[in-house]
Write a protein that holds these residues in place. Sequence first.
Motif, PDB file in Angstrom:
ATOM      1  N   SER A 105      -3.617   1.881  -9.995  1.00  0.00           N
ATOM      2  CA  SER A 105      -4.284   1.923  -8.685  1.00  0.00           C
ATOM      3  C   SER A 105      -4.660   3.320  -8.224  1.00  0.00           C
ATOM      4  O   SER A 105      -5.238   3.474  -7.137  1.00  0.00           O
ATOM      5  CB  SER A 105      -3.388   1.276  -7.630  1.00  0.00           C
ATOM      6  N   GLY A 106      -4.322   4.319  -9.003  1.00  0.00           N
ATOM      7  CA  GLY A 106      -4.621   5.685  -8.580  1.00  0.00           C
ATOM      8  C   GLY A 106      -3.833   6.113  -7.358  1.00  0.00           C
ATOM      9  O   GLY A 106      -4.331   6.891  -6.528  1.00  0.00           O
ATOM     10  N   GLY A 107      -2.615   5.629  -7.238  1.00  0.00           N
ATOM     11  CA  GLY A 107      -1.748   6.014  -6.133  1.00  0.00           C
ATOM     12  C   GLY A 107      -1.948   5.230  -4.860  1.00  0.00           C
ATOM     13  O   GLY A 107      -1.321   5.528  -3.846  1.00  0.00           O
ATOM     14  N   LYS A 108      -2.807   4.211  -4.876  1.00  0.00           N
ATOM     15  CA  LYS A 108      -3.069   3.430  -3.663  1.00  0.00           C
ATOM     16  C   LYS A 108      -2.052   2.309  -3.441  1.00  0.00           C
ATOM     17  O   LYS A 108      -1.920   1.796  -2.328  1.00  0.00           O
ATOM     18  CB  LYS A 108      -4.476   2.828  -3.725  1.00  0.00           C
ATOM     19  N   ILE A 109      -1.342   1.911  -4.504  1.00  0.00           N
ATOM     20  CA  ILE A 109      -0.372   0.816  -4.417  1.00  0.00           C
ATOM     21  C   ILE A 109       0.942   1.266  -5.032  1.00  0.00           C
ATOM     22  O   ILE A 109       0.957   2.027  -6.010  1.00  0.00           O
ATOM     23  CB  ILE A 109      -0.892  -0.432  -5.186  1.00  0.00           C
ATOM     24  N   LYS A 110       2.050   0.806  -4.462  1.00  0.00           N
ATOM     25  CA  LYS A 110       3.361   1.099  -5.034  1.00  0.00           C
ATOM     26  C   LYS A 110       4.187  -0.191  -5.093  1.00  0.00           C
ATOM     27  O   LYS A 110       3.912  -1.161  -4.379  1.00  0.00           O
ATOM     28  CB  LYS A 110       4.097   2.154  -4.214  1.00  0.00           C
ATOM     29  N   ALA A 139       3.879 -10.652  -6.310  1.00  0.00           N
ATOM     30  CA  ALA A 139       3.214 -10.783  -7.603  1.00  0.00           C
ATOM     31  C   ALA A 139       4.230 -11.031  -8.709  1.00  0.00           C
ATOM     32  O   ALA A 139       5.425 -10.758  -8.533  1.00  0.00           O
ATOM     33  CB  ALA A 139       2.457  -9.491  -7.922  1.00  0.00           C
ATOM     34  N   PRO A 140       3.803 -11.528  -9.858  1.00  0.00           N
ATOM     35  CA  PRO A 140       4.675 -11.445 -11.031  1.00  0.00           C
ATOM     36  C   PRO A 140       4.960  -9.964 -11.272  1.00  0.00           C
ATOM     37  O   PRO A 140       4.030  -9.142 -11.280  1.00  0.00           O
ATOM     38  CB  PRO A 140       3.824 -12.047 -12.153  1.00  0.00           C
ATOM     39  N   ALA A 141       6.210  -9.598 -11.452  1.00  0.00           N
ATOM     40  CA  ALA A 141       6.582  -8.178 -11.436  1.00  0.00           C
ATOM     41  C   ALA A 141       5.825  -7.356 -12.471  1.00  0.00           C
ATOM     42  O   ALA A 141       5.398  -6.229 -12.185  1.00  0.00           O
ATOM     43  CB  ALA A 141       8.087  -8.041 -11.650  1.00  0.00           C
ATOM     44  N   GLU A 142       5.657  -7.905 -13.677  1.00  0.00           N
ATOM     45  CA  GLU A 142       4.990  -7.140 -14.725  1.00  0.00           C
ATOM     46  C   GLU A 142       3.534  -6.850 -14.355  1.00  0.00           C
ATOM     47  O   GLU A 142       3.015  -5.764 -14.595  1.00  0.00           O
ATOM     48  CB  GLU A 142       5.054  -7.896 -16.058  1.00  0.00           C
ATOM     49  N   ILE A 143       2.891  -7.843 -13.751  1.00  0.00           N
ATOM     50  CA  ILE A 143       1.502  -7.659 -13.307  1.00  0.00           C
ATOM     51  C   ILE A 143       1.458  -6.689 -12.134  1.00  0.00           C
ATOM     52  O   ILE A 143       0.570  -5.835 -12.038  1.00  0.00           O
ATOM     53  CB  ILE A 143       0.885  -9.013 -12.942  1.00  0.00           C
ATOM     54  N   GLY A 144       2.428  -6.805 -11.238  1.00  0.00           N
ATOM     55  CA  GLY A 144       2.509  -5.881 -10.110  1.00  0.00           C
ATOM     56  C   GLY A 144       2.736  -4.452 -10.554  1.00  0.00           C
ATOM     57  O   GLY A 144       2.144  -3.506 -10.003  1.00  0.00           O
ATOM     58  N   ASP A 145       3.589  -4.258 -11.559  1.00  0.00           N
ATOM     59  CA  ASP A 145       3.844  -2.913 -12.091  1.00  0.00           C
ATOM     60  C   ASP A 145       2.568  -2.297 -12.648  1.00  0.00           C
ATOM     61  O   ASP A 145       2.239  -1.136 -12.376  1.00  0.00           O
ATOM     62  CB  ASP A 145       4.897  -2.977 -13.206  1.00  0.00           C
ATOM     63  N   LYS A 146       1.860  -3.080 -13.455  1.00  0.00           N
ATOM     64  CA  LYS A 146       0.637  -2.572 -14.083  1.00  0.00           C
ATOM     65  C   LYS A 146      -0.435  -2.289 -13.036  1.00  0.00           C
ATOM     66  O   LYS A 146      -1.150  -1.273 -13.112  1.00  0.00           O
ATOM     67  CB  LYS A 146       0.114  -3.613 -15.083  1.00  0.00           C
ATOM     68  N   SER A 147      -0.530  -3.153 -12.040  1.00  0.00           N
ATOM     69  CA  SER A 147      -1.534  -2.966 -10.984  1.00  0.00           C
ATOM     70  C   SER A 147      -1.259  -1.700 -10.189  1.00  0.00           C
ATOM     71  O   SER A 147      -2.184  -0.945  -9.852  1.00  0.00           O
ATOM     72  CB  SER A 147      -1.544  -4.180 -10.056  1.00  0.00           C
ATOM     73  N   ALA A 148       0.000  -1.441  -9.888  1.00  0.00           N
ATOM     74  CA  ALA A 148       0.360  -0.224  -9.159  1.00  0.00           C
ATOM     75  C   ALA A 148       0.067   1.015  -9.994  1.00  0.00           C
ATOM     76  O   ALA A 148      -0.477   2.009  -9.494  1.00  0.00           O
ATOM     77  CB  ALA A 148       1.834  -0.273  -8.762  1.00  0.00           C
ATOM     78  N   ALA A 149       0.412   0.945 -11.287  1.00  0.00           N
ATOM     79  CA  ALA A 149       0.193   2.096 -12.165  1.00  0.00           C
ATOM     80  C   ALA A 149      -1.294   2.420 -12.310  1.00  0.00           C
ATOM     81  O   ALA A 149      -1.671   3.587 -12.468  1.00  0.00           O
ATOM     82  CB  ALA A 149       0.807   1.823 -13.534  1.00  0.00           C
ATOM     83  N   PRO A 204       0.830  -1.206   0.000  1.00  0.00           N
ATOM     84  CA  PRO A 204       0.000   0.000   0.000  1.00  0.00           C
ATOM     85  C   PRO A 204       0.861   1.251   0.000  1.00  0.00           C
ATOM     86  O   PRO A 204       1.973   1.263   0.564  1.00  0.00           O
ATOM     87  CB  PRO A 204      -0.794  -0.115   1.310  1.00  0.00           C
ATOM     88  N   ALA A 205       0.375   2.303  -0.611  1.00  0.00           N
ATOM     89  CA  ALA A 205       1.093   3.581  -0.590  1.00  0.00           C
ATOM     90  C   ALA A 205       1.302   4.022   0.860  1.00  0.00           C
ATOM     91  O   ALA A 205       0.412   3.881   1.699  1.00  0.00           O
ATOM     92  CB  ALA A 205       0.298   4.634  -1.349  1.00  0.00           C
ATOM     93  N   GLY A 206       2.495   4.482   1.160  1.00  0.00           N
ATOM     94  CA  GLY A 206       2.810   4.908   2.525  1.00  0.00           C
ATOM     95  C   GLY A 206       3.424   3.821   3.373  1.00  0.00           C
ATOM     96  O   GLY A 206       3.848   4.080   4.505  1.00  0.00           O
ATOM     97  N   SER A 207       3.473   2.597   2.863  1.00  0.00           N
ATOM     98  CA  SER A 207       4.086   1.493   3.612  1.00  0.00           C
ATOM     99  C   SER A 207       5.591   1.701   3.750  1.00  0.00           C
ATOM    100  O   SER A 207       6.248   2.240   2.856  1.00  0.00           O
ATOM    101  CB  SER A 207       3.819   0.165   2.892  1.00  0.00           C
ATOM    102  N   SER A 208       6.144   1.238   4.858  1.00  0.00           N
ATOM    103  CA  SER A 208       7.589   1.338   5.084  1.00  0.00           C
ATOM    104  C   SER A 208       8.347   0.124   4.544  1.00  0.00           C
ATOM    105  O   SER A 208       9.574   0.094   4.569  1.00  0.00           O
ATOM    106  CB  SER A 208       7.873   1.488   6.579  1.00  0.00           C
TER     107      SER A 208
END
Length: 286
Positions: A207-212, A195-205, A137-141
Amino acid sequence: MRFLPALTRAAALGVAAVLAATALTACGDDATGAADNPYGLLQPGVLRAGTLTDAPPNVYLKDGKFTGFDNDLLTAVAAKVGLKVEFVGTDFSALLSQVNNRKFDVGSSSITITEARKKTVDFGNGYDFGHFGLDVPAGSSISSFDQLAGKRVVVVQGTVQDDYATGKGLDPVRVPDYNGAINQLKAGTADAWIAPAEIGDKSAADSGGKIKVAAKLLSPAPTAYAVAKGNDKLREALNKGLDEVIADGTWSRLQAQYYPGRPIPADFKPGSGTVPVPSASASATS
């Protein structure tokens, strides 16, 4: 009364002749069927592929059409050996058993080759490499895989990311699909998603800033298409088609289309490893 044995013998001979003719006809049908369907497909000429609907850019559904790197590549590979592809959505956790039970002719879903999976299905030659991505999640350490102990980590059931998390003693939360993992991060009910990195990248992009994306880790083995155990003819045909789409530049073009800017490891050789791989720029102009 003396004629009855003779009549009985004649009848028996007649029945035997009919059975022999039927057997010969059946053998002829089997031979014709094998010639029309050399790869043992559910429908001659059509490759029925189990895939996912929610894992861009690898495999996903867009405007009612299955697409993504893996699926577009499979379509090109199949065309090289004279087959059309029919894609059907399923859950990853069920995919390999469905392939081996012949519900599908092939599995297409960035399936990493592992020794455990080889007990269920056979694999063609590797067509892609990948990384594990660590989405938070965005803001996670959290900034590395080493910080996951004691955290609530979500994975898609049956994936190599599930294997990784279990092997690290993380006791992950398992969900059936990628949307389930993404929703847990957005809702704050999970601390991280492997996650598979490519899927994780797309999901973060998306997410509207909710995931990094916090970190990435090179996956230990290539991905490949899965076929039922013992279906060597189909596996060999797909291997042949894969080498051909590597040689004609399709593989490089799809890499550039779906993974723009992603470097290819120097030691990764797709397909049989014997075919020169054109650069993406050369493929775009060919």
